[in-house]
Scaffold this motif. Structure first.
Motif, mmCIF file in Angstrom:
data_model
loop_
_atom_site.group_PDB
_atom_site.id
_atom_site.type_symbol
_atom_site.label_atom_id
_atom_site.label_comp_id
_atom_site.label_asym_id
_atom_site.label_seq_id
_atom_site.Cartn_x
_atom_site.Cartn_y
_atom_site.Cartn_z
ATOM 1 N N LEU A 183 35.660 -23.938 -47.531
ATOM 2 C CA LEU A 183 34.693 -22.987 -46.986
ATOM 3 C C LEU A 183 33.269 -23.542 -47.069
ATOM 4 O O LEU A 183 32.473 -23.392 -46.138
ATOM 5 N N MET A 184 32.971 -24.218 -48.187
ATOM 6 C CA MET A 184 31.630 -24.788 -48.326
ATOM 7 C C MET A 184 31.420 -25.909 -47.307
ATOM 8 O O MET A 184 30.368 -25.995 -46.666
ATOM 9 N N THR A 191 30.755 -24.428 -43.990
ATOM 10 C CA THR A 191 29.389 -23.914 -43.841
ATOM 11 C C THR A 191 28.417 -25.042 -43.519
ATOM 12 O O THR A 191 27.595 -24.947 -42.592
ATOM 13 N N THR A 248 28.893 -26.235 -39.999
ATOM 14 C CA THR A 248 28.317 -25.324 -39.000
ATOM 15 C C THR A 248 26.825 -25.581 -38.838
ATOM 16 O O THR A 248 26.306 -25.672 -37.731
ATOM 17 N N TRP A 249 26.169 -25.703 -39.979
ATOM 18 C CA TRP A 249 24.720 -25.931 -39.950
ATOM 19 C C TRP A 249 24.429 -27.234 -39.214
ATOM 20 O O TRP A 249 23.557 -27.311 -38.341
ATOM 21 N N ASN A 304 28.462 -23.405 -29.321
ATOM 22 C CA ASN A 304 29.043 -22.097 -29.642
ATOM 23 C C ASN A 304 30.508 -22.200 -29.956
ATOM 24 O O ASN A 304 31.001 -21.625 -30.921
ATOM 25 N N MET A 358 30.995 -23.795 -33.384
ATOM 26 C CA MET A 358 30.564 -22.942 -34.494
ATOM 27 C C MET A 358 31.506 -21.757 -34.690
ATOM 28 O O MET A 358 31.853 -21.416 -35.812
ATOM 29 N N LEU A 359 31.939 -21.181 -33.575
ATOM 30 C CA LEU A 359 32.833 -20.022 -33.715
ATOM 31 C C LEU A 359 34.217 -20.461 -34.164
ATOM 32 O O LEU A 359 34.888 -19.742 -34.912
ATOM 33 N N ALA A 411 33.914 -20.751 -37.777
ATOM 34 C CA ALA A 411 33.855 -19.423 -38.400
ATOM 35 C C ALA A 411 35.239 -18.776 -38.446
ATOM 36 O O ALA A 411 35.639 -18.208 -39.465
ATOM 37 N N VAL A 412 35.980 -18.888 -37.328
ATOM 38 C CA VAL A 412 37.321 -18.294 -37.297
ATOM 39 C C VAL A 412 38.211 -18.988 -38.320
ATOM 40 O O VAL A 412 38.992 -18.333 -39.037
ATOM 41 N N LYS A 436 37.282 -20.470 -41.100
ATOM 42 C CA LYS A 436 36.885 -20.030 -42.444
ATOM 43 C C LYS A 436 37.440 -18.636 -42.735
ATOM 44 O O LYS A 436 37.999 -18.391 -43.817
ATOM 45 N N ALA A 437 37.276 -17.744 -41.752
ATOM 46 C CA ALA A 437 37.768 -16.380 -41.959
ATOM 47 C C ALA A 437 39.278 -16.390 -42.184
ATOM 48 O O ALA A 437 39.802 -15.676 -43.043
ATOM 49 N N VAL A 451 40.076 -17.392 -45.721
ATOM 50 C CA VAL A 451 39.838 -16.289 -46.668
ATOM 51 C C VAL A 451 40.966 -15.272 -46.581
ATOM 52 O O VAL A 451 41.523 -14.837 -47.602
ATOM 53 N N ARG A 503 23.782 -10.852 -25.459
ATOM 54 C CA ARG A 503 23.589 -12.302 -25.499
ATOM 55 C C ARG A 503 23.941 -12.935 -24.159
ATOM 56 O O ARG A 503 23.300 -13.887 -23.717
ATOM 57 N N THR A 524 25.092 -17.670 -47.521
ATOM 58 C CA THR A 524 26.488 -17.932 -47.167
ATOM 59 C C THR A 524 27.210 -18.565 -48.349
ATOM 60 O O THR A 524 28.321 -18.149 -48.725
ATOM 61 N N ILE A 573 30.352 -17.053 -50.513
ATOM 62 C CA ILE A 573 31.630 -17.757 -50.624
ATOM 63 C C ILE A 573 31.977 -17.962 -52.096
ATOM 64 O O ILE A 573 33.117 -17.750 -52.522
ATOM 65 N N ILE A 617 33.778 -12.176 -45.146
ATOM 66 C CA ILE A 617 34.170 -12.637 -43.807
ATOM 67 C C ILE A 617 33.152 -12.181 -42.752
ATOM 68 O O ILE A 617 32.789 -12.938 -41.858
ATOM 69 N N ILE A 642 30.456 -14.549 -42.783
ATOM 70 C CA ILE A 642 30.862 -15.848 -42.217
ATOM 71 C C ILE A 642 30.624 -15.854 -40.702
ATOM 72 O O ILE A 642 30.246 -16.873 -40.130
ATOM 73 N N PHE A 643 30.799 -14.692 -40.060
ATOM 74 C CA PHE A 643 30.521 -14.620 -38.615
ATOM 75 C C PHE A 643 29.030 -14.379 -38.336
ATOM 76 O O PHE A 643 28.473 -14.938 -37.398
ATOM 77 N N PHE A 677 26.415 -15.340 -39.927
ATOM 78 C CA PHE A 677 25.550 -16.505 -40.135
ATOM 79 C C PHE A 677 25.407 -17.331 -38.851
ATOM 80 O O PHE A 677 24.289 -17.504 -38.356
ATOM 81 N N PRO A 678 26.476 -17.850 -38.256
ATOM 82 C CA PRO A 678 26.268 -18.597 -37.018
ATOM 83 C C PRO A 678 25.774 -17.737 -35.859
ATOM 84 O O PRO A 678 24.963 -18.187 -35.050
ATOM 85 N N LEU A 708 22.019 -19.299 -35.949
ATOM 86 C CA LEU A 708 22.172 -20.682 -35.472
ATOM 87 C C LEU A 708 22.302 -20.828 -33.967
ATOM 88 O O LEU A 708 22.598 -21.915 -33.482
#
Lengths: 533, 102, 231
Positions: B23-24, B27, B30-31, B43, B46-47, B50-51, B53-54, B57, C58, C81, C85, C211, C214-215, C217-218, C222
């Motif tokens: 997860l780290m 992150t 993503t940055w 996009n 990044m998404l 995110a998906v 990572k989610a 979890v 958007r 973030t 986590i 979670i 997690i969404f 943030f981007p 970003l």
């Protein structure tokens, strides 16, 4: 009467207010719903009185806006949404599943108090400050223009939403996890399937209207730009979010009534329900397809024509599972030995009125025709045929059918039949003329109208007073029966189903011994061995 | 994983630490991706992260990997209905201005 | 554990935490876990409604959203973030400790989770204050400062920013309340390897809130960095 019942287990006020017994909670809901039905009915009476004459002479235009808003808010959020699930559903679900209570009894009690608090809060807000947005809270009127108590009223509805969500969640877990040994999914009564489908909508839809209310409140309180065209926002987006819940909400109202109808028809025709699995799955079908059609409320609101076309086509699909139910009910009654007692008369009324409500729904699904009748009395008549003719008639049928189980006593059968007939006649007289006036072009939500519509409005108001008599009668003879009714016995209809296999009224823990189910639902006419627990 | 025992499944600690690291890293990734120009792919990437990572979890921290089908259905079902909301709403906005009345 | 599960039925038939209408603690726990998941379903749709609004606007105002997003400093968001986590990890470790019956560890891990949650809220408050200083609050009667070209849609972006992060922060605050309750339950000795459903379902809630971030943030911080190197 049995000596040990949930009613006489403890009689202090505290034993009621802090009860975790689903049956007592159900009775408290019935009281609450009846109260708000009375309030909503009072506002309906004001509307019908105003509309007797074409001139807006009884109420000012602003007061009229508030009156029809209050009628809508009370009836939709505090009567129709909880109507059957929270009352009959609460009472019957554990009984039908052969278990002692719902999965989370404390949460169930909390749901009731959240309902009570939320609805009284809204009642206070709109009586003290008034609300003139209509029950739909359309933006930008609700966010920037209206000077009435939008935020407090919406907050009460938001709070009330938690009650709906928690009840749905509770029921879903109960149905998944608490069924008696042997009670497989395809042995469940159809009322349970209907409640499951309803709960699904409550859990999936309510949060979306909750966030919509939050967005409206944020715009109104903080001045955020979310739907406001002044900063480039889109009011139609509000309508998308609002109807994503509020269209399926219609199925929260009608699905449980359909469940009641399935029970009553099987019980009164003494027959196995025709096409059990079709009726069961049509409930889920309505719940799921119901989420795909919300845009038909927005045909003239400015959504794209392509999108309107898609929603129009999808809307026709909902007719299929609804028709499946109606055909299966009629097929069940065919060659059955139907006993025409009060619940069955209400059910017959339901089928007729729901058919009219549903079929006029097809008119409205057709985009071209809908544009003609949008915001006319045709719409008002259509949804009252579904809401009152469907949901409330179903509720009345259910209350009469299970009254002996709930109270242990019978009501006066003659008065029951008379009231069912009066409701049916009064209802049609009230709302059928509205189809005609609406089709001729009479717009809704105005306190004055053109002279040409007066005859239909007088008929409608006359019908409303008959309807009022029809709804007041059960209140009186049912209340009377509490003390004076004949002792009903455990199973006055000779129906099958676990709820009839315990004493009337049931004991606090529902069954004297844990039922074990070895039979299918509706095994009429001769119940198999081992039914009696 | 049988239904009876799934509630008692104890995930080894090493799994939790691995997921935490993933997860780290996600992150940071993503940055980093956000700062380089990949056009429309920014996009998407990044998404996707995110998906992912989610999902990690949900599967491991929330034990869905070891849970009954019913829980899977609840998770999947909610995403399905959210997609209905998004897709049918976008369906309107994408087609705005295609045709007009009259 | 799994071979002990069947035995547990009889040994704990009169467990104080067993409600009268459940057969066993196992059945009761399954019901609570399912109940919490259904609650999270409602949460997904709740945040999903706001995300739908975000998505629509958007697509309508891609440039304004990119520019407005670039105005938000990344570092505090990235730190937050990481903080969340990490708090999810400590939450998972707390549930693990509950499963193995190490009461001291449960208390420690929940306490760390709460400290991290509070740190998140502190950083969030700092960010809100920055927005206030920069004139990026699109309401409350405050002056909104933004370049002319995107002045109106940038207000929509920041409105959605505050609604989403505000609701998320509210969920964090509720989470801290739940965790306090869990500390009390654990200290009272209610939590045992047979009965740890409260910790487990509180953990589910906490992870869900993670979670959401997690969404967020981007989606909020970003989206325009590769074109607008402002922040």
């Amino acid at each position: 009467m049995p000596t040990n019942t949930y009613l006489n287990a403890a009689t202090t006020l505290k034993s009621w207010l802090l009860t975790r017994d689903h049956k007592r909670i159900a009775l408290m809901y019935i009281a609450g719903i009846t109260f708000f039905f009375g309030i909503g009915g009072f506002f309906a009476a004001l509307i019908r009185l105003e509309l007797v004459t074409p001139a807006g002479d009884l109420l000012t235009d602003e007061t009229y806006n508030k009156v029809f808003t209050m009628h809508g808010v009370m009836m939709v959020f505090f009567v129709l949404i909880p109507l059957i699930p929270a009352s009959l559903g609460n009472f019957l679900l554990p009984l039908m599943l052969g278990t002692k209570d719902v999965a989370f009894p404390k949460l169930n009690l909390l749901s009731f108090y959240v309902y009570l608090f939320g609805s009284l809060f809204t009642l206070y807000a709109i009586v003290a400050g008034g609300l003139d947005t209509g029950w739909t809270f359309y933006t930008p009127f609700s966010t920037v223009a209206s000077t009435s108590a939008v935020v407090p009223a919406a907050l009460g509805i938001f709070i009330n939403g938690f009650s709906s969500i928690l009840t749905g969640l509770n029921f879903m877990v109960t149905i998944h996890k608490m069924r008696a040994p042997g009670l497989t999914w395809f042995r469940l009564p159809l009322f349970v399937w209907a409640l499951y489908a309803t709960s699904l909508i409550q859990v999936l839809g309510t949060p979306v209207v909750a966030i919509t209310i939050v967005l409206v409140a944020a715009e109104r309180i903080f001045g955020f730009g979310l739907f406001n065209p002044a900063v480039g926002g889109d009011p139609v987006l509000f309508q998308h979010l609002f109807w994503f819940y509020s269209h399926p909400a219609v199925y929260i109202m009608i699905l449980p009534a359909m469940g009641v109808v399935s029970e009553v028809i099987a019980g009164m025709a003494r027959k196995q329900i025709f096409g059990y699995s079709f009726v069961a799955f049509s409930s889920l079908g309505i719940a799921i397809v119901g989420f795909l059609v919300w845009g038909h409320h927005m045909f003239v609101a400015g959504q794209s024509i392509y999108s309107a076309l898609v929603f129009s086509v999808l809307t026709f699909i909902v007719a299929i599972p609804s028709a499946v139910k109606v055909f299966n009910w009629t097929a069940t009654m065919y060659k059955g030995s139907i006993s025409w007692q009060t619940p069955m008369i209400y059910v017959a009324g339901f089928i007729g009125l729901f058919a009219i409500g549903g079929l006029t729904g097809l008119f409205l699904a057709a985009m071209g025709l809908d544009i003609h009748v949008t915001d006319t009395y045709f719409i008002v008549a259509h949804f009252h045929y579904v809401m009152v003719g469907g949901a409330i008639m179903g509720y009345m049928a259910g209350i009469h059918y299970w009254w002996p189980k709930i109270t242990g006593r019978m009501y006066n059968e003659f008065l029951g039949k008379v009231s069912a007939a009066i409701v049916f006649i009064g209802f049609n007289l009230t709302f059928f003329p509205q189809f005609i006036a609406g089709y001729a072009g009479m717009p809704r939500r105005y306190h004055a109208y053109a002279d040409a519509y007066q005859v239909w409005n007088v008929l409608s108001s006359a019908g409303a007073s008959i309807l009022a008599v029809g709804f007041t009668m059960p209140l009186l003879y049912l209340a009377w029966s509490l003390k004076n009714g004949e002792i009903a016995g455990d199973n006055p209809w000779g129906a099958v189903g676990l709820e009839w296999n315990t004493t009337s009224p049931p004991p606090t823990e529902n069954f004297h011994t844990q039922p074990i189910v070895t039979w299918d639902a509706y095994e009429y006419p001769t119940p198999v061995e081992g039914h009696v627990v | 994983m049988s239904d009876n025992h799934n509630q008692h499944h104890i995930v080894p600690l090493s799994t939790y630490y691995t997921i935490f690291l993933a997860l780290m890293v996600g992150t940071a990734l993503t940055w980093w991706v956000a700062t380089i120009d990949l056009g429309a792919m920014n996009n998407v990437i990044m998404l996707t992260i995110a998906v992912t990572k989610a999902t990690l979890v949900v599967l491991f921290f929330m034990h869905v990997k070891y849970s009954s089908k019913l829980i899977w259905l609840a998770v999947g079902g909610s995403i399905f209905f959210l997609l209905i909301l998004i897709v049918l709403t976008l369906n309107d906005y994408m087609a705005r201005g295609w045709y007009t009345f009259g | 554990m799994s071979n002990g599960a069947a035995v547990a039925h009889d040994a704990h038939a009169h467990h104080p935490a067993l409600a009268h209408h459940f057969e066993s603690l196992d059945a009761q726990k399954e019901a609570s876990v399912l109940g919490m998941w259904l609650f999270l379903v409602t949460e997904i749709l709740f945040f999903g409604g706001a995300l739908t609004a975000y998505m629509i606007y958007r697509t309508w105002y891609p440039d304004a959203f990119a520019v407005a997003s670039s105005e938000i400093a990344i570092l505090p968001g990235a730190i937050n973030t990481a903080v969340l986590i990490l708090s999810s990890l400590t939450m998972a470790l707390a549930v693990h400790a509950a499963q193995t019956g190490e009461r001291g560890k449960i208390l420690v891990f929940i306490a760390i989770t709460m400290v991290l949650g509070a740190a998140f809220l502190g950083i969030k408050a700092y960010e809100y204050h920055e927005k206030y200083v920069e004139g990026h609050i699109p309401g409350l009667g405050l002056p909104f400062r933004f370049e002319e070209e995107y002045y109106r849609p940038a207000q929509i972006f920041f409105s959605i920013y505050f609604v989403l992060t505000g609701l998320h922060a509210l969920h964090m605050i509720i989470g801290l309340g739940i965790m306090t309750w869990m500390l009390v339950l654990t200290r009272k000795g209610v939590i045992t390897p047979e009965y740890y459903a409260p910790i487990e379902i509180s953990g589910l809630y906490w992870h869900f809130v993670d979670i959401v971030w997690i969404f967020l943030f981007p989606l909020l911080y970003l989206i325009g960095r590769h074109v607008h190197h402002v922040g």
